[in-house]
Design a protein around this motif. Sequence first.
Motif, PDB file in Angstrom:
ATOM      1  N   SER A 167     -13.701   7.603 -17.444  1.00  0.00           N
ATOM      2  CA  SER A 167     -13.241   7.721 -15.962  1.00  0.00           C
ATOM      3  C   SER A 167     -14.429   8.101 -15.018  1.00  0.00           C
ATOM      4  CB  SER A 167     -12.098   8.809 -15.850  1.00  0.00           C
ATOM      5  OG  SER A 167     -12.577  10.127 -16.501  1.00  0.00           O
ATOM      6  N   TYR A 168     -14.278   7.939 -13.715  1.00  0.00           N
ATOM      7  CA  TYR A 168     -15.427   8.022 -12.967  1.00  0.00           C
ATOM      8  C   TYR A 168     -15.920   9.431 -13.006  1.00  0.00           C
ATOM      9  CZ  TYR A 168     -14.691   3.217 -12.232  1.00  0.00           C
ATOM     10  OH  TYR A 168     -14.716   1.748 -11.909  1.00  0.00           O
ATOM     11  N   GLU A 208     -18.155  11.308 -11.390  1.00  0.00           N
ATOM     12  CA  GLU A 208     -18.469  12.150 -10.091  1.00  0.00           C
ATOM     13  C   GLU A 208     -17.175  12.475  -9.394  1.00  0.00           C
ATOM     14  OE1 GLU A 208     -18.816   8.763 -10.466  1.00  0.00           O
ATOM     15  OE2 GLU A 208     -18.026   8.078  -8.649  1.00  0.00           O
ATOM     16  N   MET A 209     -15.852  11.872  -9.605  1.00  0.00           N
ATOM     17  CA  MET A 209     -14.844  12.076  -8.762  1.00  0.00           C
ATOM     18  C   MET A 209     -14.159  13.366  -9.503  1.00  0.00           C
ATOM     19  SD  MET A 209     -13.320   8.450  -8.631  1.00  0.00           S
ATOM     20  CE  MET A 209     -12.443   8.395  -7.347  1.00  0.00           C
ATOM     21  N   LEU A 246     -11.721   0.280 -17.838  1.00  0.00           N
ATOM     22  CA  LEU A 246     -10.385   0.883 -17.176  1.00  0.00           C
ATOM     23  C   LEU A 246     -10.450  -0.032 -15.723  1.00  0.00           C
ATOM     24  CD1 LEU A 246      -9.142   3.757 -16.689  1.00  0.00           C
ATOM     25  CD2 LEU A 246     -10.748   4.164 -15.030  1.00  0.00           C
ATOM     26  N   ARG A 297     -13.270   3.995  -3.294  1.00  0.00           N
ATOM     27  CA  ARG A 297     -13.724   4.710  -4.184  1.00  0.00           C
ATOM     28  C   ARG A 297     -15.204   4.919  -4.386  1.00  0.00           C
ATOM     29  NH1 ARG A 297     -15.581   5.962  -8.637  1.00  0.00           N
ATOM     30  NH2 ARG A 297     -17.082   4.447  -8.686  1.00  0.00           N
ATOM     31  N   THR A 308     -16.376   2.590 -17.855  1.00  0.00           N
ATOM     32  CA  THR A 308     -15.345   2.466 -17.027  1.00  0.00           C
ATOM     33  C   THR A 308     -14.831   1.128 -16.627  1.00  0.00           C
ATOM     34  OG1 THR A 308     -17.064   2.796 -15.243  1.00  0.00           O
ATOM     35  CG2 THR A 308     -15.506   4.753 -15.821  1.00  0.00           C
TER      36      THR A 308
END
Lengths: 305, 244
Positions: free
Chosen positions: A85-86, A88-89, B84, B10, B81
């Motif tokens: 998952s990202y 930095e979020m 994803l 995002r 990612t």
Amino acid sequence: MIEAQSLRKDFGSFTAVKDLSFTVEPGQVLGFLGPNGAGKSTTMKMLTGFLAPTSGTARVNGHDLVDDSLAARRCMGYLPEGAPSYGEMTVLQFLQFIARAREILPASRDSAVNDCVEKLQLKGVLHQPVDTLSKGFRRRVGLAQAIMHDPPILILDEPTDGLDPNQKHEVRQLIDQMASDKIIIISTHILEEVEAVCNRVMIIADGELKVDDSPQGLVARSRYHNAVSMVLDEAQKAASVLSDLPEVAGAEVSGRELTVFPASDQLFSAVSNAISQHDWKVHELKLEAGRFDEVFREITRGGMS
Amino acid sequence: MSAVTTVLRRELAGYFATPVAYVFIIIFLVMSGVFTFYLGSFFERGIADLDPFFRFHPWLYLFLVPAISMRLWAEERKSGTIELLLTLPISTFQAVMGKYLAAWLFLGIALALTFPVWITVNYLGSPDNGAILAAYLGSWLMAGGFLAIGSCLSAVNRNQVVAFILSVVVCFGFLLSGLPMITNLFSGWAPQALLDAVSSLSFLSHYADISRGVVDFRDLLYFVLVAGFWLAANVIVLEQKKAD
């Protein structure tokens, strides 16, 4: 419904998946089992439309994964290997991004996010960047992301990897709750997990489907299936007495542990009669269902197929 | 379209969630100031225009844009990612555009923050503000060209350093393709048409007029086409090799 037909994936000269065909119906929780590098993840990557198969086709609820990829992806939730998952979020920002990307209408976005926060108990870390979370929390964020849009099909690559026993139990309960009307495919190399949550098992090794069976059916392939194990002091002596019984096919002794293999289904009563006859001091006595790990080893090492 | 904005939002938030945005903007502003006032002799020239400011932008972008673009896809590959992102109901094209536009918008923000130099020149004299606006637009478009090159090369592998170096080299080639250094490679064996084609690819020659505030529609179109070409290549690269 998932229909895979002769899926094959080559990476250069290496063939990761060879000619894999299967269908999965709603209500099935399918476990992909196999040694590392067997092609489990590659298969999942093809089913989710991330990798295009070298040859063969896959259809998800009637949508071809190559020609109608977006429609197919809309029916699926996917937890990729390692739960990326990202970083930095924050968890909340990440889940809101997923809600938007999953085309959840603005009005129901918050409730969709809240639902999966609730289900995976992420409330306490909602405002932390994903990078700062422990492995277990990251995995749960990955799961939350996958179930956000309540998809009819869930594909989870090692969903409980890195979780502690309590968290594993919770994730398995979650899978159980969702199982009734969904297709759930999980990959794992934790054998007990397959027994705990799956009602169908596919063992994949060297890119080939070795076995497609129910967990019970798989266990029944074990030579320990219906065998009787006991722990007693005079194991050697008992072994020679029991071997003479017509119900016994053979006996194995290791230390104080004795296992007798069945020749008929009357084995257990025959053994318990013998025990009371000879007045052995038995510390432990059990009827074996079969040993999963033994079957797994046999199959993946090419012993039986 | 909404998938593009989802990715764009995002990404843009991602820049400001990390030091990347702040470090980049500060370096960009300092460097453009240094170029304008020292190398460009802004004051000594005694002319009320921003030519010394815009003239050095290609060289500034040569290193700073690849620094932004190198992470676009290499980082997604490295962290996984990408798997994803590309299994969400977002097409590869939408993902490429979302990420590209976010980075381009970010460069636009950095560029807009150079406004004090515009205030300065207006305070000191009365420049042609239309020309300045056009030059800003041209500069931003050129940044977009660099960025598309960098985005595509960032998708080639998972290593950001490799992406940076490749991008600088290719951008340098595009920058100078009108100069003898590059054209000499072709002269002698290549037909004149090819030679002309190569030299017409030069960012510098297309930008030269823009930086003086002379905007030719063909120059703007040139940068749009360059960006389009590299973004199309970007989509193809991703489609061809997603896994590694």
